[in-house]
Scaffold this active site. Structure first.
Site, short mmCIF file in Angstrom:
data_model
loop_
_atom_site.label_atom_id
_atom_site.label_comp_id
_atom_site.label_asym_id
_atom_site.label_seq_id
_atom_site.Cartn_x
_atom_site.Cartn_y
_atom_site.Cartn_z
CG ASN A 9 18.16 42.10 3.83
OD1 ASN A 9 17.50 41.96 4.85
ND2 ASN A 9 18.61 41.09 3.11
CD1 TRP A 10 18.42 47.35 8.01
CD2 TRP A 10 17.19 47.50 9.87
NE1 TRP A 10 18.13 48.67 8.21
CE2 TRP A 10 17.37 48.80 9.35
CE3 TRP A 10 16.44 47.34 11.04
CZ2 TRP A 10 16.83 49.93 9.96
CZ3 TRP A 10 15.90 48.46 11.65
CH2 TRP A 10 16.10 49.75 11.12
CE LYS A 11 21.72 39.97 4.54
NZ LYS A 11 22.78 39.21 3.94
CG HIS A 94 18.15 37.50 0.64
ND1 HIS A 94 19.08 36.62 1.16
CD2 HIS A 94 18.77 38.69 0.53
CE1 HIS A 94 20.22 37.28 1.34
NE2 HIS A 94 20.06 38.54 0.98
CD GLU A 96 21.26 35.88 4.00
OE1 GLU A 96 20.38 36.48 4.65
OE2 GLU A 96 22.35 36.40 3.72
CD GLU A 166 21.04 40.69 -2.66
OE1 GLU A 166 21.41 41.72 -2.09
OE2 GLU A 166 20.53 39.73 -2.06
N GLY A 172 27.67 39.01 2.00
CA GLY A 172 28.25 38.88 3.34
C GLY A 172 29.67 38.36 3.34
CB SER A 212 30.48 42.49 -0.34
OG SER A 212 30.39 41.28 0.38
N GLY A 233 23.23 44.78 2.75
CA GLY A 233 23.06 44.00 3.97
C GLY A 233 23.86 44.62 5.10
N GLY A 234 25.04 44.07 5.37
CA GLY A 234 25.87 44.48 6.51
C GLY A 234 26.00 45.98 6.67
P1 PGA Z 1 25.71 42.14 2.22
O1 PGA Z 1 24.27 41.51 1.98
O2 PGA Z 1 25.62 43.59 1.77
O3 PGA Z 1 25.96 42.01 3.68
O4 PGA Z 1 26.67 41.36 1.38
C1 PGA Z 1 23.48 41.86 0.88
C2 PGA Z 1 22.16 41.12 0.96
O5 PGA Z 1 22.14 40.00 1.45
O6 PGA Z 1 21.12 41.65 0.54
#
Ligand code: PGA
Length: 249
Positions: A9-11, A94, A96, A166, A172, A212, A233-234
């Protein structure tokens, strides 16, 4: 055997050029060393059709879709439009989106249904906040999230879905769930699916862990019997790190 999946997930990161470079690199790494893991990248909407052109062994996902298909919804992108870019998956729910954009279960269920109607596979996210875990409410929170969304679907539709657990406190933050915390929640989710639908369906459901996840902890997370991969994510913004996670399964 259920599918092993790692999705990135590149956001809201990368320009189109940066995204193309990252996608090409991920595709090259997977192509040179293919395994039985389904690898998916989820770039921003604006990049989808360009990135589709450089992928051969990696699948494409959007990060969200609208809760309507067409009409006067300025700024929204529908499931049908996403499908027309060549994407095959869409992340829905998600944390977010739930918190920053106030997307409630009712809206998320509409999105899931529209995605399925457009022949996109939803990657549906669930997970508790830190306060909910601290109060011992993490199981009931996830149960409620599923009861008012995915468990409203018919069997044949539910079978299509990929679930991502998640925990919000792990996203994050650098603080991942322990392998034990991930396994017990994944096992719980699978049990709920078995009770609500049946065990054929729960055995076949892919449940990914997200929060994470990185090369240094992916293996201990993925080694659990109910963890079928990850939503990253990251660490998905670096092709080598992302591929190291893919190889940890
Ligand atoms: P993260 O994000 O790996 O940066 O914690 C995961 C996600 O939001 O899908």
């Amino acid at each position: 055997m259920r599918k092993k999946i790692v999705a990135g997930n590149w956001k809201m990161n990368t320009t189109i050029d940066e995204g193309l470079q990252l996608a090409r690199e991920v595709n090259r790494l997977v192509d040179n060393d293919p395994g039985d893991v389904l690898v998916i990248v989820a770039p921003p909407f604006s990049h989808l059709s360009e990135i589709k052109k450089v992928l051969s062994v990696v699948a494409l996902s959007a990060q969200n879709c609208a809760s309507e298909n067409r009409g006067a919804f300025t700024g929204e992108v529908s499931a049908e439009m996403i499908k027309s870019t060549g994407a095959e998956y869409v992340i829905i729910g998600h944390s977010e989106r739930r918190t920053l954009f106030r997307e409630e279960d009712e809206i998320l269920l509409k999105k899931v249904k529209l995605a399925l109607e457009s022949d996109l596979i939803p990657i549906f996210c669930c997970g508790e906040k830190l306060s909910e875990r601290e109060q011992g409410k993490h199981f009931i929170t996830v149960q409620d999230q599923l009861a008012s969304t995915l468990f409203m679907l018919e069997d044949k539709n539910f079978r299509q879905i990929i679930i991502a657990y998640e925990p919000v406190w792990a996203i994050g933050t650098g603080l991942n769930a322990t392998p034990e915390q991930a396994q017990e929640m994944h096992e719980f989710i699978r049990r709920l699916i078995g009770q609500h639908f049946n065990t054929d369906i729960s055995d076949a459901a892919s449940i990914l862990y997200g929060g994470s996840c990185k090369p240094s902890n992916a293996k201990e997370l993925f080694d659990n019997p109910d963890v079928d991969g990850g939503l990253i994510g990251g660490a998905s913004l670096n092709a080598n790190d992302f591929f190291a996670i893919v190889k940890s399964i």
